[in-house]
Design an enzyme around this catalytic site. Structure first.
Site, mmCIF file in Angstrom:
data_model
loop_
_atom_site.group_PDB
_atom_site.id
_atom_site.type_symbol
_atom_site.label_atom_id
_atom_site.label_comp_id
_atom_site.label_asym_id
_atom_site.label_seq_id
_atom_site.Cartn_x
_atom_site.Cartn_y
_atom_site.Cartn_z
ATOM 1 N N ALA A 98 0.828 -1.208 0.000
ATOM 2 C CA ALA A 98 0.000 0.000 0.000
ATOM 3 C C ALA A 98 0.860 1.255 0.000
ATOM 4 C CB ALA A 98 -0.903 0.007 1.223
ATOM 5 N N LYS A 99 2.096 1.145 0.483
ATOM 6 C CA LYS A 99 3.033 2.269 0.533
ATOM 7 C C LYS A 99 2.394 3.524 1.132
ATOM 8 C CE LYS A 99 5.939 0.527 -3.244
ATOM 9 N NZ LYS A 99 5.133 -0.524 -3.858
ATOM 10 N N ARG A 100 1.636 3.352 2.197
ATOM 11 C CA ARG A 100 0.988 4.477 2.834
ATOM 12 C C ARG A 100 1.971 5.269 3.675
ATOM 13 N NH1 ARG A 100 -2.345 2.795 -0.496
ATOM 14 N NH2 ARG A 100 -4.547 2.470 0.017
#
Lengths: 282, 282
Positions: A98-100
């Site tokens: 998700a690379k949040r």
């Protein structure tokens, strides 16, 4: 169980440090291209569940790429929820890609959305983006006490990334690596906080391994994206552990356009071959 | 119309460079706390739509924070889709605060998910995270030709961010600022590519304004988060344009726990006061 140990145990039990990326590109699914968004979400779900069934005995983990599901709207997100639940039930480690990255209550909401067992996905681990500083990682790191893990973006190998991540004499990537090393310091073996490190970085990889001795590395870019066995030797420790290698396209897309259920055996076969390439000593 | 010009026109027409953050914290909504996830999504949607109705005549833009919707699963994402559609219909500029960052087909999927008119949200603009380098911004930048905009994270003001974003002598923030300046170079006035710059950065702000003369700045942290009028003077150009100031909590949460429809007038009143604080010369 600590996430680092959980991943180590799973890798040992399948004998391979392999992770299959679940990237349901609409134009590369088996059968015809779905018409509307609802049909597309159903196709993506059916495909990813079929892949899970085909690979769950041979690889250690799957990495659903959230973007492809979000591109299909709320129906796509509902499909992702089903896929994650199915993969967990099949015994796979599930890392949502998700690379949040955010801070405060927003970061807290993302952590809940991705890895809390009381949340909608409840994955084992998630990828996170450290641009907003250590505060942005803290809500995820706190969940390591409940056995959850994270993989923090450190150094990627796409052409333009180096000049931004490693501004001379060092750069944000070095700060992030230091933070990861510190977080894992008290762990006996691998800690719960891993690092995303690109596959094709050459000699630079040795320095990242040294900087983060207790971090599992998530290594994208294997197979169709150009990296081979020789590129990922330095990511692992001398005992062969420590590099969880990701392959997506070269495992998934022999399925593209195939009719019937024929594609499942092709995916299974590719997954076996991939798992063998990154096999570890028993 | 270029997104930079679209935003300028909207700001001029309401006479205020104001943006209300739509952050539906479950425990601060009007009425009782909803029980399940479906009820929570319905509450979040109703609240955000009520806020849109209360503020659409006085502020320039709204900024839905994607994380709070994602924490409610696919039902929350469906609610976000309704909220964005409603805000667009009300004439507001809609900036989805997603802080996405990835490369290749994944970045393409995120851009489609957030700002394509053929996608599920179709917002005017999105916030993006530049950690993965210029390639990660390109799919968003390409959509500027269709009138879409982006706000790239450059420099935030949370305590731990400086040491990571600005590693001496410069850092990733400086590279990103250079990229933004270059992208907007051919624009007559403000370009489509904006920058997220924290409110409480003191004298540093002047240097960022100089570095990105044609970038709209999205400035979070106003009101409840501690910044006041005096903190955002340097973000704008001498003519008063160029700083789109965000307030969320201090506008939204006089509504917390209120029964009936009473909360709407309180939100409207707070929004008016906020809009006046960041009013621009006609």
């Amino acid at each position: 169980l600590d996430f680092g140990d959980l991943l180590t145990a799973r890798v040992r039990s399948v004998g391979s440090a392999s992770c299959v990326g679940l990237d349901p590109h609409l134009d590369r699914l088996p059968g015809e291209r779905p018409a509307g968004r609802v049909e597309a979400a159903a196709s993506a779900q059916a495909f990813c569940m079929g892949v899970v069934d085909a690979v769950s005995d041979v690889v250690a983990a799957v990495k659903p790429q959230v973007a492809f599901f979000e591109a299909l709207g709320s129906e796509g997100v509902a499909a992702l929820e089903e896929v994650v639940a199915h993969a967990k039930k099949a015994g796979l480690i599930v890392i949502v890609d998700a690379k949040r990255g955010d801070i405060g209550s927003t970061a807290e909401a993302y952590a809940h959305a991705l890895i809390d067992d009381t949340g909608p996905l409840g994955a084992h681990a998630a990828t996170v983006n450290p641009y907003l500083g250590p505060e942005s990682l803290q809500p995820f790191a706190l969940r390591c006490q409940q056995g959850k893990g994270l993989f923090v973006l450190v150094r990627t190998s796409n052409p333009g990334s180096g000049g931004w991540q490693c501004t001379p004499p060092s750069g944000i990537a070095h700060r992030v690596a230091d933070w990861i090393a510190q977080q894992n310091e008290s762990c006996d073996d691998f800690g719960p906080i891993g690092a995303v490190i690109g596959a094709t970085l050459g000699d630079e990889v040795k320095a990242w391994r040294t900087a983060m001795p207790r971090a599992w590395m998530l290594v994208p870019g294997f197979g169709a994206q150009g990296a081979g066995r020789e590129d990922i030797l330095d990511h692992a420790r001398p005992d062969g552990l420590g590099a969880l290698v990701v392959s997506a396209r070269s495992v998934l897309f022999p399925a593209a356009g195939r009719e019937g259920n024929d594609w499942r055996s092709h995916v299974a076969q590719r997954a076996r071959r991939f798992a063998q390439t990154v096999a570890i000593e028993p």
